[in-house]
Design a protein around this motif. Structure first.
Motif, PDB file in Angstrom:
ATOM      1  N   PHE A 325      -2.948  -7.289   0.604  1.00 50.00           N
ATOM      2  CA  PHE A 325      -3.261  -7.417   2.309  1.00 50.00           C
ATOM      3  C   PHE A 325      -4.514  -6.695   2.661  1.00 50.00           C
ATOM      4  CE2 PHE A 325       0.869 -10.327   2.535  1.00 50.00           C
ATOM      5  CZ  PHE A 325       0.946 -11.314   2.145  1.00 50.00           C
ATOM      6  N   GLN A 326      -3.841  -5.671   2.837  1.00 50.57           N
ATOM      7  CA  GLN A 326      -4.920  -4.574   3.423  1.00 50.57           C
ATOM      8  C   GLN A 326      -6.187  -4.704   2.529  1.00 50.57           C
ATOM      9  OE1 GLN A 326      -4.137  -0.400   2.677  1.00 50.57           O
ATOM     10  NE2 GLN A 326      -6.534  -0.018   3.771  1.00 50.57           N
ATOM     11  N   THR A 327      -6.389  -4.854   1.253  1.00 49.37           N
ATOM     12  CA  THR A 327      -8.219  -5.142   0.726  1.00 49.37           C
ATOM     13  C   THR A 327      -8.489  -6.296   1.807  1.00 49.37           C
ATOM     14  OG1 THR A 327      -7.169  -4.151  -0.859  1.00 49.37           O
ATOM     15  CG2 THR A 327      -9.328  -5.936  -0.983  1.00 49.37           C
ATOM     16  N   GLY A 334     -12.542  -5.625  11.870  1.00 45.32           N
ATOM     17  CA  GLY A 334     -13.976  -4.866  13.312  1.00 45.32           C
ATOM     18  C   GLY A 334     -13.559  -3.740  13.113  1.00 45.32           C
ATOM     19  N   GLY A 335     -12.117  -3.297  12.892  1.00 45.83           N
ATOM     20  CA  GLY A 335     -11.348  -1.889  13.260  1.00 45.83           C
ATOM     21  C   GLY A 335     -10.528  -1.180  12.236  1.00 45.83           C
ATOM     22  N   ASP A 336      -9.715  -0.361  12.816  1.00 43.33           N
ATOM     23  CA  ASP A 336      -8.671   0.383  11.491  1.00 43.33           C
ATOM     24  C   ASP A 336      -8.094  -0.680  11.896  1.00 43.33           C
ATOM     25  OD1 ASP A 336     -10.198   2.646  11.544  1.00 43.33           O
ATOM     26  OD2 ASP A 336      -8.987   3.852  12.854  1.00 43.33           O
ATOM     27  N   ILE A 337      -7.708  -0.884  10.255  1.00 43.11           N
ATOM     28  CA  ILE A 337      -6.271  -1.849   9.510  1.00 43.11           C
ATOM     29  C   ILE A 337      -4.783  -0.958  10.177  1.00 43.11           C
ATOM     30  CG2 ILE A 337      -5.073  -2.506   7.691  1.00 43.11           C
ATOM     31  CD1 ILE A 337      -7.928  -3.462   8.222  1.00 43.11           C
ATOM     32  N   LYS A 338      -4.035  -1.070  10.853  1.00 46.04           N
ATOM     33  CA  LYS A 338      -2.934  -1.068  10.977  1.00 46.04           C
ATOM     34  C   LYS A 338      -1.957  -0.808   9.860  1.00 46.04           C
ATOM     35  CE  LYS A 338      -3.797  -2.793  15.883  1.00 46.04           C
ATOM     36  NZ  LYS A 338      -3.578  -3.602  17.043  1.00 46.04           N
ATOM     37  N   LEU A 339      -1.581  -0.047   9.184  1.00 50.60           N
ATOM     38  CA  LEU A 339      -0.472  -0.112   7.849  1.00 50.60           C
ATOM     39  C   LEU A 339       0.462  -0.515   8.380  1.00 50.60           C
ATOM     40  CD1 LEU A 339      -2.814   2.972   5.954  1.00 50.60           C
ATOM     41  CD2 LEU A 339      -3.285   0.276   5.705  1.00 50.60           C
ATOM     42  N   ASP A 340       1.568   0.162   9.370  1.00 46.24           N
ATOM     43  CA  ASP A 340       2.693   0.169   9.503  1.00 46.24           C
ATOM     44  C   ASP A 340       3.515  -1.497  10.194  1.00 46.24           C
ATOM     45  OD1 ASP A 340       0.760   0.250  12.017  1.00 46.24           O
ATOM     46  OD2 ASP A 340       2.409   1.586  12.969  1.00 46.24           O
ATOM     47  N   HIS A 425      -4.374   0.803  -9.548  1.00 45.11           N
ATOM     48  CA  HIS A 425      -4.277   0.392  -8.353  1.00 45.11           C
ATOM     49  C   HIS A 425      -3.181   1.087  -8.310  1.00 45.11           C
ATOM     50  CE1 HIS A 425      -1.987  -3.074  -5.539  1.00 45.11           C
ATOM     51  NE2 HIS A 425      -2.636  -2.234  -5.536  1.00 45.11           N
ATOM     52  N   SER A 426      -2.641   2.041  -7.315  1.00 42.12           N
ATOM     53  CA  SER A 426      -1.710   2.945  -6.673  1.00 42.12           C
ATOM     54  C   SER A 426      -1.694   2.647  -5.536  1.00 42.12           C
ATOM     55  CB  SER A 426      -2.655   4.397  -6.725  1.00 42.12           C
ATOM     56  OG  SER A 426      -3.454   4.718  -5.630  1.00 42.12           O
ATOM     57  N   TYR A 427      -0.105   3.065  -5.458  1.00 41.01           N
ATOM     58  CA  TYR A 427       0.284   2.499  -3.383  1.00 41.01           C
ATOM     59  C   TYR A 427       1.495   2.813  -3.339  1.00 41.01           C
ATOM     60  CZ  TYR A 427       2.291  -0.507  -7.488  1.00 41.01           C
ATOM     61  OH  TYR A 427       2.142  -1.428  -8.740  1.00 41.01           O
ATOM     62  N   SER A 428       2.113   3.150  -1.838  1.00 39.64           N
ATOM     63  CA  SER A 428       3.697   3.532  -2.094  1.00 39.64           C
ATOM     64  C   SER A 428       4.142   3.119  -0.797  1.00 39.64           C
ATOM     65  CB  SER A 428       3.560   5.303  -1.246  1.00 39.64           C
ATOM     66  OG  SER A 428       2.625   5.234  -0.535  1.00 39.64           O
ATOM     67  N   LEU A 429       5.619   3.547  -0.656  1.00 40.97           N
ATOM     68  CA  LEU A 429       6.215   2.271   0.328  1.00 40.97           C
ATOM     69  C   LEU A 429       6.200   3.161   2.196  1.00 40.97           C
ATOM     70  CD1 LEU A 429      10.336   2.407  -0.221  1.00 40.97           C
ATOM     71  CD2 LEU A 429       8.399   0.443  -0.013  1.00 40.97           C
ATOM     72  N   GLU A 430       5.619   4.314   1.532  1.00 42.61           N
ATOM     73  CA  GLU A 430       5.229   5.907   2.434  1.00 42.61           C
ATOM     74  C   GLU A 430       4.029   5.453   3.581  1.00 42.61           C
ATOM     75  OE1 GLU A 430       8.697   7.672   0.785  1.00 42.61           O
ATOM     76  OE2 GLU A 430       6.749   6.494  -0.188  1.00 42.61           O
ATOM     77  N   GLN A 431       3.001   4.745   2.635  1.00 41.20           N
ATOM     78  CA  GLN A 431       1.936   4.758   2.695  1.00 41.20           C
ATOM     79  C   GLN A 431       1.808   2.700   3.906  1.00 41.20           C
ATOM     80  OE1 GLN A 431      -0.276   3.346  -0.450  1.00 41.20           O
ATOM     81  NE2 GLN A 431      -2.290   2.312   0.925  1.00 41.20           N
ATOM     82  N   TYR A 432       2.610   2.567   3.916  1.00 36.94           N
ATOM     83  CA  TYR A 432       2.524   1.051   5.016  1.00 36.94           C
ATOM     84  C   TYR A 432       4.276   1.515   6.084  1.00 36.94           C
ATOM     85  CZ  TYR A 432      -0.956  -0.818   1.999  1.00 36.94           C
ATOM     86  OH  TYR A 432      -1.539  -0.154   0.706  1.00 36.94           O
TER      87      TYR A 432
END
Length: 451
Positions: A325-327, A334-340, A425-432
């Motif tokens: 979804f981030q991708t 247009g701005g930063d992605i709000k990961l939280d 592909h790499s990812y983590s819970l903490e990242q979001y």
């Protein structure tokens, strides 16, 4: 505000090195002022240049794509493209209005606005063309559909992999991306020309996406000839397009009667089977979003329709989905992605979806099967054989050979990625901003029951 001046500088400088310098300065400024759980869109220089190209048009707002989106403007453009104004019933209006509302609330980049507009316009145009074709060719939906099989599950639980494996059976039929993207024939008297032009158009679009967000290749396999998700066809009624995926909420699940879009989707499948003389083959279908609408599938599709539910630890699948979804957001934002925010909304929607699936399976588990991701990855052929035995399907030598060839090619491709500059592909819970405690609260019951 300073970021705007850096972009503006690029517009007035000569193309080449100075323009690139302005883009780099813009990125540096955003990096220095970024807060926690905020991430810059990871787009390529080509993506940055596309934004610069569209920036004057977005500023002037001379074209509908760069104005505040309205259904009226979309309908006007779709009618012009499709050369038809018969949308059928007005049921689609609520789904499109909902999507438009979500899009208008976002701070999309100029490129993002263009992509969002184009996405909805093409779904609406496809609707017009399908309605027109079926009105002129009623025989296309007269042959009853054979009971299909649906692959569903939380996203990133092996649904795509299993779908691809099942689609290799020479005795089945699966929807290709180019088919669902524009199902009605444009050149009905020349099916070869029709398929070639559609295939090229869709592949060109996919290649363009990869030039903007190349990281998508490590996350999700896409191609014009690949087996595609039903969501593309269902999108002619309820358009869940990439820039709105993570914004969907549990309340939306009960907002509409989902049997309507599923009934229209079945007509599309009938039309595709009729036009390719494949009415005698079983459809193999897939979409994680089916998870929330099992009872609607069973109410619409023929008796004997099979459903396969894939299972994986949500602590692994959910952050993987957030990464996807981030991708998608990076293509549009247009701005930063709000990961939280992305993490929390994804958690809320898909924990609700899985509860709906559990309720539907509890009410009726007939003609269904469960596949664990760990088993699928460890022994793909063995897993497929178990499914075939469970459903009483014939597993042929020809199919077995096709599976082995595909898996060997897949293995070679993954080895190439490991040995190249491309990242896995790499990812983590903490990242979001997600925790194991949150996950246990939402999915503990699911893990105990299905894993």
């Amino acid at each position: 505000m300073a970021n705007i001046w850096f972009v503006a500088l690029a517009l007035f400088l000569a193309p080449g090195t100075l323009t690139v310098t302005a883009i780099v300065l813009s990125r540096i400024f955003r990096a220095l002022t970024r807060g926690k759980f905020r991430a810059a869109p990871r787009i390529t220089l080509m993506g940055e240049l596309a934004n610069l190209r569209f920036w004057p048009e977005a500023l002037m707002k001379r074209k509908p794509a760069f104005r505040k989106m309205t259904l009226k403007a979309l309908e006007k453009s779709a009618v012009k493209r499709a050369k038809s104004d018969d949308f059928g019933d007005t049921w689609y209006v609520q789904g499109f209005e909902h999507a438009i509302g979500l899009i208008n609330k976002q701070t999309l980049s100029p490129l993002g606005k263009f992509i969002a507009w184009d996405s909805l316009l093409r779904r609406l145009t496809a609707r017009l063309r399908v309605k027109k074709y079926l009105k002129e060719n009623p025989a296309a939906t007269e042959t009853p559909l054979l009971p299909p099989v649906f692959v569903l599950g939380l996203p990133r639980t092996g649904t795509t992999f299993l779908h691809r494996l099942l689609s290799l059976d020479p005795n089945v039929r699966f929807p290709k991306t180019w088919e669902l993207f524009d199902p009605a024939p444009i050149y009905p008297d020349d099916p070869v020309k029709d398929s070639e032009k559609k295939r090229k158009f869709v592949q060109d679009g996919i290649d363009s996406i990869k030039t903007i967000v190349p990281q998508i290749e490590a996350i999700h396999e896409i191609g014009s000839e690949e087996a595609e998700e039903c969501l593309v066809s269902i999108g002619m009624d309820i358009p869940w397009v990439p820039c709105t995926f993570y914004l969907q909420t549990p309340e939306n699940l009960d907002k509409w009667n989902w049997q309507r879009p599923y009934a229209n989707h079945m007509k599309v499948l009938q039309m595709l089977a009729h036009n390719s003389n494949s009415e005698d083959r079983r459809w193999v279908l897939k979409c994680p979003a089916h998870l929330g609408f099992v009872k609607d599938i069973r109410a619409v599709f023929p008796a004997g329709t099979k459903i396969i539910w894939t299972h994986r630890n949500p602590n692994e699948s959910l952050p993987s989905l957030c990464s996807l979804f981030q991708t998608f957001q990076e293509m549009h934002e247009g701005g930063d992605i709000k990961l939280d925010e992305l993490g929390q909304k994804t958690l809320e929607l898909w924990s609700a979806m899985i509860k709906r699936a559990d309720a539907d399976f509890t009410a009726s588990s007939a003609d269904s099967s469960h596949v664990k991701y760990t088993n699928l990855v460890k022994d793909p052929i063995g897993t497929v054989k178990e499914v075939y035995a469970e459903f009483g399907w014939e597993y042929t030598d020809e199919y077995d050979a096709a599976l082995k060839a595909y898996l060997e090619e897949n293995r070679k491709e993954r080895e190439k990625i490991k040995g190249s500059a491309k990242k896995m592909h790499s990812y983590s819970l903490e990242q979001y901003a997600l925790s194991e405690e949150q996950m246990q609260k939402k999915f503990g019951w699911y893990n105990a029951k299905y894993l």
